[in-house]
Motif scaffolding. Structure first.
Motif, PDB file in Angstrom:
ATOM      1  N   LYS A 162     109.569  24.458  32.502  1.00  0.00           N
ATOM      2  CA  LYS A 162     109.900  25.114  33.842  1.00  0.00           C
ATOM      3  C   LYS A 162     109.093  24.165  35.028  1.00  0.00           C
ATOM      4  CE  LYS A 162     110.799  29.364  34.681  1.00  0.00           C
ATOM      5  NZ  LYS A 162     110.459  30.647  34.789  1.00  0.00           N
ATOM      6  N   VAL A 163     109.684  23.425  35.820  1.00  0.00           N
ATOM      7  CA  VAL A 163     109.112  22.790  36.684  1.00  0.00           C
ATOM      8  C   VAL A 163     109.291  23.206  38.165  1.00  0.00           C
ATOM      9  CG1 VAL A 163     108.957  20.532  37.794  1.00  0.00           C
ATOM     10  CG2 VAL A 163     109.033  20.702  35.520  1.00  0.00           C
ATOM     11  N   LEU A 164     108.296  23.185  39.087  1.00  0.00           N
ATOM     12  CA  LEU A 164     108.460  23.844  40.403  1.00  0.00           C
ATOM     13  C   LEU A 164     108.197  22.588  41.393  1.00  0.00           C
ATOM     14  CD1 LEU A 164     108.742  26.156  42.128  1.00  0.00           C
ATOM     15  CD2 LEU A 164     106.262  26.275  42.458  1.00  0.00           C
ATOM     16  N   ALA A 165     109.178  22.310  42.291  1.00  0.00           N
ATOM     17  CA  ALA A 165     109.483  21.145  43.311  1.00  0.00           C
ATOM     18  C   ALA A 165     109.105  21.545  44.498  1.00  0.00           C
ATOM     19  CB  ALA A 165     110.372  20.130  42.753  1.00  0.00           C
ATOM     20  N   PHE A 166     108.131  20.888  45.201  1.00  0.00           N
ATOM     21  CA  PHE A 166     107.843  21.332  46.803  1.00  0.00           C
ATOM     22  C   PHE A 166     107.291  20.294  47.439  1.00  0.00           C
ATOM     23  CE2 PHE A 166     103.574  22.607  46.584  1.00  0.00           C
ATOM     24  CZ  PHE A 166     103.342  22.985  45.270  1.00  0.00           C
ATOM     25  N   SER A 167     107.365  20.319  48.875  1.00  0.00           N
ATOM     26  CA  SER A 167     106.832  19.113  49.399  1.00  0.00           C
ATOM     27  C   SER A 167     105.816  19.975  50.524  1.00  0.00           C
ATOM     28  CB  SER A 167     107.849  18.581  50.308  1.00  0.00           C
ATOM     29  OG  SER A 167     108.065  19.157  51.700  1.00  0.00           O
ATOM     30  N   GLY A 168     105.007  19.000  51.036  1.00  0.00           N
ATOM     31  CA  GLY A 168     103.950  19.653  51.978  1.00  0.00           C
ATOM     32  C   GLY A 168     104.310  19.411  53.491  1.00  0.00           C
ATOM     33  N   SER A 169     105.684  19.592  53.467  1.00  0.00           N
ATOM     34  CA  SER A 169     106.118  19.599  54.849  1.00  0.00           C
ATOM     35  C   SER A 169     107.017  20.571  55.080  1.00  0.00           C
ATOM     36  CB  SER A 169     106.873  18.141  55.359  1.00  0.00           C
ATOM     37  OG  SER A 169     107.644  18.206  56.606  1.00  0.00           O
ATOM     38  N   THR A 170     107.197  21.072  56.392  1.00  0.00           N
ATOM     39  CA  THR A 170     108.049  22.455  56.758  1.00  0.00           C
ATOM     40  C   THR A 170     108.905  21.877  57.730  1.00  0.00           C
ATOM     41  OG1 THR A 170     106.394  23.171  58.164  1.00  0.00           O
ATOM     42  CG2 THR A 170     106.414  24.428  56.064  1.00  0.00           C
ATOM     43  N   ARG A 171     109.051  20.492  58.019  1.00  0.00           N
ATOM     44  CA  ARG A 171     109.834  19.849  59.056  1.00  0.00           C
ATOM     45  C   ARG A 171     111.211  20.076  58.703  1.00  0.00           C
ATOM     46  NH1 ARG A 171     111.377  14.807  60.825  1.00  0.00           N
ATOM     47  NH2 ARG A 171     110.925  13.901  58.880  1.00  0.00           N
ATOM     48  N   ASN A 172     112.341  20.254  59.747  1.00  0.00           N
ATOM     49  CA  ASN A 172     113.692  20.033  59.242  1.00  0.00           C
ATOM     50  C   ASN A 172     113.746  18.641  59.069  1.00  0.00           C
ATOM     51  OD1 ASN A 172     114.619  22.467  59.535  1.00  0.00           O
ATOM     52  ND2 ASN A 172     114.594  22.300  61.834  1.00  0.00           N
ATOM     53  N   VAL A 190     114.264  23.302  36.778  1.00  0.00           N
ATOM     54  CA  VAL A 190     113.691  22.953  38.000  1.00  0.00           C
ATOM     55  C   VAL A 190     114.160  24.091  38.943  1.00  0.00           C
ATOM     56  CG1 VAL A 190     112.962  21.300  39.483  1.00  0.00           C
ATOM     57  CG2 VAL A 190     113.685  20.699  37.234  1.00  0.00           C
ATOM     58  N   THR A 191     112.822  24.379  39.605  1.00  0.00           N
ATOM     59  CA  THR A 191     113.184  25.275  40.911  1.00  0.00           C
ATOM     60  C   THR A 191     112.569  24.438  42.191  1.00  0.00           C
ATOM     61  OG1 THR A 191     112.692  27.165  39.721  1.00  0.00           O
ATOM     62  CG2 THR A 191     112.665  27.412  41.950  1.00  0.00           C
ATOM     63  N   VAL A 192     113.324  24.383  42.991  1.00  0.00           N
ATOM     64  CA  VAL A 192     112.849  23.670  44.395  1.00  0.00           C
ATOM     65  C   VAL A 192     112.474  24.738  45.463  1.00  0.00           C
ATOM     66  CG1 VAL A 192     113.506  21.788  46.138  1.00  0.00           C
ATOM     67  CG2 VAL A 192     114.302  21.732  43.671  1.00  0.00           C
ATOM     68  N   ILE A 193     111.571  24.580  46.222  1.00  0.00           N
ATOM     69  CA  ILE A 193     111.354  25.641  47.098  1.00  0.00           C
ATOM     70  C   ILE A 193     110.835  24.726  48.461  1.00  0.00           C
ATOM     71  CG2 ILE A 193     110.494  27.594  45.821  1.00  0.00           C
ATOM     72  CD1 ILE A 193     107.671  26.705  46.517  1.00  0.00           C
ATOM     73  N   ASN A 194     110.961  25.290  49.438  1.00  0.00           N
ATOM     74  CA  ASN A 194     110.578  24.713  50.914  1.00  0.00           C
ATOM     75  C   ASN A 194     109.385  25.800  51.500  1.00  0.00           C
ATOM     76  OD1 ASN A 194     110.178  23.991  53.489  1.00  0.00           O
ATOM     77  ND2 ASN A 194     112.187  23.145  53.306  1.00  0.00           N
ATOM     78  N   ASP A 209     104.534  30.898  37.407  1.00  0.00           N
ATOM     79  CA  ASP A 209     105.630  31.210  36.336  1.00  0.00           C
ATOM     80  C   ASP A 209     106.226  29.810  36.066  1.00  0.00           C
ATOM     81  OD1 ASP A 209     105.602  33.820  36.750  1.00  0.00           O
ATOM     82  OD2 ASP A 209     107.175  34.013  38.106  1.00  0.00           O
ATOM     83  N   HIS A 210     105.489  28.794  36.401  1.00  0.00           N
ATOM     84  CA  HIS A 210     106.046  27.420  36.251  1.00  0.00           C
ATOM     85  C   HIS A 210     104.993  26.776  35.382  1.00  0.00           C
ATOM     86  CE1 HIS A 210     109.271  28.571  39.194  1.00  0.00           C
ATOM     87  NE2 HIS A 210     109.928  27.552  38.465  1.00  0.00           N
ATOM     88  N   ASP A 211     105.462  25.599  34.474  1.00  0.00           N
ATOM     89  CA  ASP A 211     104.456  24.844  33.844  1.00  0.00           C
ATOM     90  C   ASP A 211     104.023  23.542  34.396  1.00  0.00           C
ATOM     91  OD1 ASP A 211     105.101  26.579  31.286  1.00  0.00           O
ATOM     92  OD2 ASP A 211     106.843  25.581  31.563  1.00  0.00           O
TER      93      ASP A 211
END
Ligand SMILES: Cc1cc2nc3c(=O)[nH]c(=O)nc-3n(C[C@H](O)[C@H](O)[C@H](O)COP(=O)(O)O)c2cc1C
Length: 190
Positions: free
Chosen positions: A3-13, A35-39, A71-73
């Motif tokens: 299980k992979v969690l993907a996210f960035s260090g930006s909250t910009r539109n 894979v789960t992607v979050i913002n 919850d992710h590896d």
């Protein structure tokens, strides 16, 4: 399945790094991961203050972000470079998730998690300098950071309107990074 969690260090539109995280997520799915992607914009949390933590505990959204890490590896993190380092919003979320709640193990969100690092920048250096300090940070939190990493220079020219990475070299690098993250996470899970 890893299980992979993907996210960035930006909250910009319209963030270049959120788009890069999405592209990396697709590559990790190709490599066989769930894979789960979050913002991080959906996990807005106060700046860390230990007095407030002592009084109120970990804020709900910080705990929710931490729980996702637990919850992710593995994590795929795409970070902007701000003055050659990571943005405060990313460091703040990482700091909150390093705090222990209840009978959790120390650094439960980070220990033995595999991390693939990326950066995207409109500039010519592609955010290479943030990768140095982000690697150090994640390793100090007991994560296993993959040897491969990806920086995308002039990123605004390499993403189409839908946010898809169009540059062949960058796509190959992303595929290699994603498969290294997934295979290392599979081995660590055994
Ligand atoms: C405070 C600040 C500092 C920045 N410093 C750098 C830098 O050191 N290197 C760089 O390549 N870009 C720098 N930039 C430009 C960012 O790379 C650019 O805003 C990028 O689009 C941010 O990532 P995002 O699109 O994912 O939000 C900086 C931007 C800001 C707001």
């Amino acid at each position: 399945m890893v299980k992979v969690l993907a996210f960035s260090g930006s909250t910009r539109n319209g963030s270049l790094n959120q788009a890069l995280a999405e592209n990396a997520a697709a590559a990790a799915r190709e490599a066989g991961a769930e894979v789960t992607v979050i913002n991080l914009a959906d996990y807005a949390m106060p700046m860390f203050n230990q007095d407030e933590e002592d009084q109120y505990g970990i804020p709900e959204r910080a705990q929710a972000f931490k729980q996702l890490l637990i919850d992710h590896d593995a994590f795929l993190i795409a970070s902007p470079e701000y003055n050659s380092s990571y943005p405060a919003v990313l460091k703040n979320a990482i700091d909150w998730a390093s705090r222990k709640a209840g009978d959790e193990a120390v650094l439960a969100a980070y220990k033995n998690k595999v991390v693939g690092l990326m950066a995207a920048s409109p500039g010519a250096l592609g955010g290479m300098r943030v990768l140095v300090v982000l690697r150090m940070l994640m390793q100090n939190l007991m994560c296993v950071v993959t040897p491969l990493q990806v920086s995308v220079a002039k990123a605004a020219d390499k993403l189409d309107e839908a946010g898809k990475l169009t540059d062949e070299t960058a796509n190959k690098q992303l595929a290699n990074l994603a498969s290294q993250v997934v295979s290392m996470a599979e081995k660590l899970k055994d």
